[in-house]
Design a protein around this motif. Structure first.
Motif, PDB file in Angstrom:
ATOM      1  N   TYR A   7       0.834  -1.201   0.000  1.00  0.00           N
ATOM      2  CA  TYR A   7       0.000   0.000   0.000  1.00  0.00           C
ATOM      3  C   TYR A   7       0.870   1.253   0.000  1.00  0.00           C
ATOM      4  O   TYR A   7       0.567   2.238  -0.700  1.00  0.00           O
ATOM      5  CB  TYR A   7      -0.931   0.005   1.213  1.00  0.00           C
ATOM      6  N   MET A   8       1.941   1.247   0.781  1.00  0.00           N
ATOM      7  CA  MET A   8       2.828   2.405   0.817  1.00  0.00           C
ATOM      8  C   MET A   8       3.431   2.691  -0.554  1.00  0.00           C
ATOM      9  O   MET A   8       3.528   3.847  -0.983  1.00  0.00           O
ATOM     10  CB  MET A   8       3.941   2.186   1.845  1.00  0.00           C
ATOM     11  N   GLU A   9       3.831   1.635  -1.242  1.00  0.00           N
ATOM     12  CA  GLU A   9       4.380   1.811  -2.589  1.00  0.00           C
ATOM     13  C   GLU A   9       3.333   2.409  -3.517  1.00  0.00           C
ATOM     14  O   GLU A   9       3.612   3.342  -4.287  1.00  0.00           O
ATOM     15  CB  GLU A   9       4.875   0.464  -3.124  1.00  0.00           C
ATOM     16  N   ASP A  10       2.109   1.894  -3.437  1.00  0.00           N
ATOM     17  CA  ASP A  10       1.029   2.390  -4.279  1.00  0.00           C
ATOM     18  C   ASP A  10       0.665   3.826  -3.918  1.00  0.00           C
ATOM     19  O   ASP A  10       0.419   4.666  -4.805  1.00  0.00           O
ATOM     20  CB  ASP A  10      -0.190   1.478  -4.134  1.00  0.00           C
ATOM     21  N   TYR A  11       0.627   4.132  -2.640  1.00  0.00           N
ATOM     22  CA  TYR A  11       0.280   5.480  -2.181  1.00  0.00           C
ATOM     23  C   TYR A  11       1.265   6.505  -2.735  1.00  0.00           C
ATOM     24  O   TYR A  11       0.868   7.566  -3.237  1.00  0.00           O
ATOM     25  CB  TYR A  11       0.275   5.519  -0.651  1.00  0.00           C
ATOM     26  N   CYS A  12       2.544   6.192  -2.626  1.00  0.00           N
ATOM     27  CA  CYS A  12       3.561   7.111  -3.143  1.00  0.00           C
ATOM     28  C   CYS A  12       3.415   7.305  -4.650  1.00  0.00           C
ATOM     29  O   CYS A  12       3.535   8.433  -5.162  1.00  0.00           O
ATOM     30  CB  CYS A  12       4.955   6.598  -2.804  1.00  0.00           C
ATOM     31  N   GLN A  13       3.134   6.243  -5.364  1.00  0.00           N
ATOM     32  CA  GLN A  13       2.965   6.346  -6.813  1.00  0.00           C
ATOM     33  C   GLN A  13       1.752   7.201  -7.169  1.00  0.00           C
ATOM     34  O   GLN A  13       1.823   8.083  -8.041  1.00  0.00           O
ATOM     35  CB  GLN A  13       2.826   4.951  -7.422  1.00  0.00           C
ATOM     36  N   ARG A  14       0.637   6.976  -6.483  1.00  0.00           N
ATOM     37  CA  ARG A  14      -0.590   7.720  -6.781  1.00  0.00           C
ATOM     38  C   ARG A  14      -0.460   9.203  -6.483  1.00  0.00           C
ATOM     39  O   ARG A  14      -1.075  10.043  -7.133  1.00  0.00           O
ATOM     40  CB  ARG A  14      -1.758   7.137  -5.979  1.00  0.00           C
ATOM     41  N   HIS A  15       0.348   9.543  -5.478  1.00  0.00           N
ATOM     42  CA  HIS A  15       0.479  10.937  -5.062  1.00  0.00           C
ATOM     43  C   HIS A  15       1.750  11.604  -5.581  1.00  0.00           C
ATOM     44  O   HIS A  15       2.051  12.747  -5.201  1.00  0.00           O
ATOM     45  CB  HIS A  15       0.427  11.025  -3.537  1.00  0.00           C
ATOM     46  N   GLY A  16       2.488  10.914  -6.434  1.00  0.00           N
ATOM     47  CA  GLY A  16       3.685  11.488  -7.015  1.00  0.00           C
ATOM     48  C   GLY A  16       4.777  11.767  -6.002  1.00  0.00           C
ATOM     49  O   GLY A  16       5.531  12.740  -6.109  1.00  0.00           O
ATOM     50  N   ILE A  17       4.888  10.884  -5.011  1.00  0.00           N
ATOM     51  CA  ILE A  17       5.875  11.049  -3.948  1.00  0.00           C
ATOM     52  C   ILE A  17       7.099  10.191  -4.261  1.00  0.00           C
ATOM     53  O   ILE A  17       6.986   8.972  -4.456  1.00  0.00           O
ATOM     54  CB  ILE A  17       5.277  10.639  -2.583  1.00  0.00           C
TER      55      ILE A  17
END
Length: 302
Positions: free
Chosen positions: A282-292
């Motif tokens: 989820y952390m990997e996906d979250y960063c990708q979705r938010h451009g982090i």
């Protein structure tokens, strides 16, 4: 892929996900369900200087949105751990952290001293916040003087390696406790441990737990934990590790937004033994979705 690595008091973790002591055994019990090498670190069950039998049964009970436990730090002592358990678990890629508790300051220090030479133990987490024992435990974590005394003694016995101090929520000002342990050499603080709770069998008219009261964990405590992490992160200059009712990736991110640089997952391991892997994903996906590009960017950014 975003950078998920974080630094906790000099200890570099490949990602912010750790396991909470007392909910993950010695790690090896979870190998049928997860790849331990993917964790940032795994914190093993509480270890004391001498063997402890723990409290009488019953010592666990389910509650709405959580559970009460009064296990009482059952373990075979630090020497047994060093001789029999450590050789089996020391070679995982994930960092091994030992949770340390004691009946008095000297016990804490001596346990830490015996663990210090072990190259495979990358850090210790000093538990001054367990509400389920008659001696030691939370007694040290509810006053600034007690918390400072344990931290100072352990720091002297455990030089040059990462020292995390686990804080109790059962206090009037957790920020003051955090500042006290920081002043005595803690490299990081983790919070929260369980809240004091009680459950009664209304048919039998007696408490469910043999100890009457126990430690409440699970999603019921998460809003309290998030608030305390936010308070402590503003009060100290050392990294904060957040825990308390994290059941999924969204919960973990919430703690990091409040100021935690890493998180621990506890009760959720009983519900879903693979939850830690899902949180990392989820952390990997979250960063990708938010451009982090670096997860450290979100720490305390509310």
């Amino acid at each position: 892929m975003a950078n998920l690595s974080v630094n906790i008091g000099g200890l570099e973790l490949q990602n912010p996900v750790m396991t909470a002591s007392g909910t993950f055994g010695y790690g090896e019990e979870f190998t049928p369900f997860i790849d331990i090498n993917r964790l940032g670190a795994y914190i093993i069950k509480g270890t004391t200087l001498n063997p402890r039998q723990g409290n009488d049964y019953p010592r666990m009970v389910e509650t709405p949105a959580g559970m009460l436990n009064a296990v009482g730090l059952q373990n075979k002592g630090v020497d047994y751990f060093i001789e029999h358990i450590y050789p089996r678990i020391k070679d995982y890629k994930s960092h091994l952290i030992v949770n340390v508790s004691g009946a008095n300051v000297e016990d804490y220090a001596e346990t830490a001293r015996r663990l210090h030479p072990l190259d495979g133990v990358k850090a210790i987490e000093v538990n001054i916040s367990c509400p389920n024992v008659k001696e030691g435990g939370m007694a040290f974590g509810t006053t600034t003087s007690g918390a400072a005394a344990v931290t100072k003694a352990v720091r002297e016995a455990y030089p040059g390696k990462t020292l995390i101090v686990k804080l109790s929520p059962n206090v009037t000002s957790i920020a003051d406790i955090a500042r006290a342990v920081e002043a005595e050499g803690a490299d990081s603080v983790s919070l929260i441990n369980t809240l004091m709770g009680m459950s009664i069998d209304v048919e039998k008219r007696r408490p469910h737990l043999s100890t009457v009261t126990g430690g409440l964990s699970g999603p019921a405590v998460r809003p309290v934990a998030v608030r305390m992490v936010w308070q402590v992160a503003k009060a100290v200059n050392i990294p904060v590790v957040g825990l308390g009712g994290i059941m999924n990736g969204r919960d973990a991110i919430e703690f990091m937004l409040a100021g935690a640089r890493a998180i621990e997952i506890g009760t959720a391991n009983f519900v879903d033994p693979a939850v830690t892997m899902k949180v990392i994903d989820y952390m990997e996906d979250y960063c990708q979705r938010h451009g982090i590009s670096d997860i450290n960017e979100i720490v305390g950014c509310i």
